[in-house]
Design an enzyme around this catalytic site. Structure first.
Site, PDB file in Angstrom:
ATOM      1  N   ASP A  71       0.772  -1.301  -0.028  1.00 17.17           N
ATOM      2  CA  ASP A  71      -0.090  -0.043  -0.007  1.00 17.17           C
ATOM      3  C   ASP A  71       0.893   1.321   0.056  1.00 17.17           C
ATOM      4  O   ASP A  71       0.189   2.294   0.019  1.00 17.17           O
ATOM      5  CB  ASP A  71      -1.055   0.015   1.007  1.00 17.17           C
ATOM      6  N   HIS A  84       6.378  -8.015  -1.732  1.00 15.27           N
ATOM      7  CA  HIS A  84       5.243  -8.347  -2.620  1.00 15.27           C
ATOM      8  C   HIS A  84       4.939  -7.095  -3.665  1.00 15.27           C
ATOM      9  O   HIS A  84       3.780  -7.570  -4.125  1.00 15.27           O
ATOM     10  CB  HIS A  84       3.835  -8.541  -1.735  1.00 15.27           C
ATOM     11  N   CYS A 106       3.118  -4.051 -17.223  1.00 13.60           N
ATOM     12  CA  CYS A 106       2.637  -5.061 -18.511  1.00 13.60           C
ATOM     13  C   CYS A 106       2.839  -6.538 -18.305  1.00 13.60           C
ATOM     14  O   CYS A 106       3.926  -6.871 -18.039  1.00 13.60           O
ATOM     15  CB  CYS A 106       3.103  -4.410 -19.698  1.00 13.60           C
ATOM     16  N   THR A 114       3.847 -10.036  11.940  1.00  7.43           N
ATOM     17  CA  THR A 114       3.927 -11.302  10.836  1.00  7.43           C
ATOM     18  C   THR A 114       3.905 -12.564  11.677  1.00  7.43           C
ATOM     19  O   THR A 114       4.642 -12.567  12.733  1.00  7.43           O
ATOM     20  CB  THR A 114       4.921 -11.191   9.924  1.00  7.43           C
TER      21      THR A 114
HETATM   22 ZN   LIG Z   1       3.708  -3.977 -22.766  1.00  7.22          ZN
END
Ligand SMILES: [Zn+2]
Length: 171
Positions: free
Chosen positions: A19, A36, A44, A110
């Protein structure tokens, strides 16, 4: 954490959050390792070009149903690591290097159950760091910790960081 960093103590944040709140709180981005990934960027799936999430959302708002990659027309997704996906080896490598070199390793909020991130606590202990675990529930690394804190993070962490900051000034 940001305050401790500003006081001159070298702090690195290794986080599983996506975040960007550490950066918004004032931690310099280069000192935050996002295991993460981040929901603040898109990537993409075909050519791996990255861009701000903000821009992609603005395109949706402007009427594009599913805005494609501007470089290659591929599908954009948030730049987060999905369950079952591998962590970015470069980010993980950096996290391991920092963990091996640190003097104090604090695992906060955690359960330390999901590898490879959880294993960093063991790496820290193996390399002589003082391991402090702040978590409501027991973790598999508690017996390797120098200190286990079970109080709520909101109150326990500021107190702990204040204590460490005072100690670092004495040394
Ligand atoms: Zn691309």
């Amino acid at each position: 954490m940001a305050e401790l960093e500003r006081s001159g103590v070298p702090v690195r944040v290794i986080t599983q959050n996506v975040d960007g709140l550490h950066q918004r709180a004032g931690m310099p981005s280069r000192k935050v390792l996002e295991l993460h990934g981040t929901a603040r960027s898109v990537v993409c799936t075909k050519c791996h070009a990255r861009g701000p999430m903000e821009d992609a959302l603005a395109r949706v708002e402007a009427g594009e149903d599913d805005p494609p990659c501007l470089e290659c027309g591929g599908i954009l997704k948030s730049a987060t690591v999905m369950f079952g996906e591998r962590l970015d080896p470069v980010v993980l490598g950096e996290a391991v290097a920092i963990t091996k070199a640190c003097q104090v390793f604090i695992a906060v909020g955690t359960s330390l159950q999901v590898q490879p991130a959880a294993g960093l606590a063991g790496v820290a202990a193996d390399h002589g760091a003082r391991l402090i675990i702040v978590n409501a529930e027991p973790t598999p690394y508690d017996d390797r910790a120098d200190e286990v804190v079970r109080q709520p993070i909101g109150t326990a962490l500021p107190a702990l960081l204040g204590r460490l900051s005072a100690e670092s000034k004495e040394n």
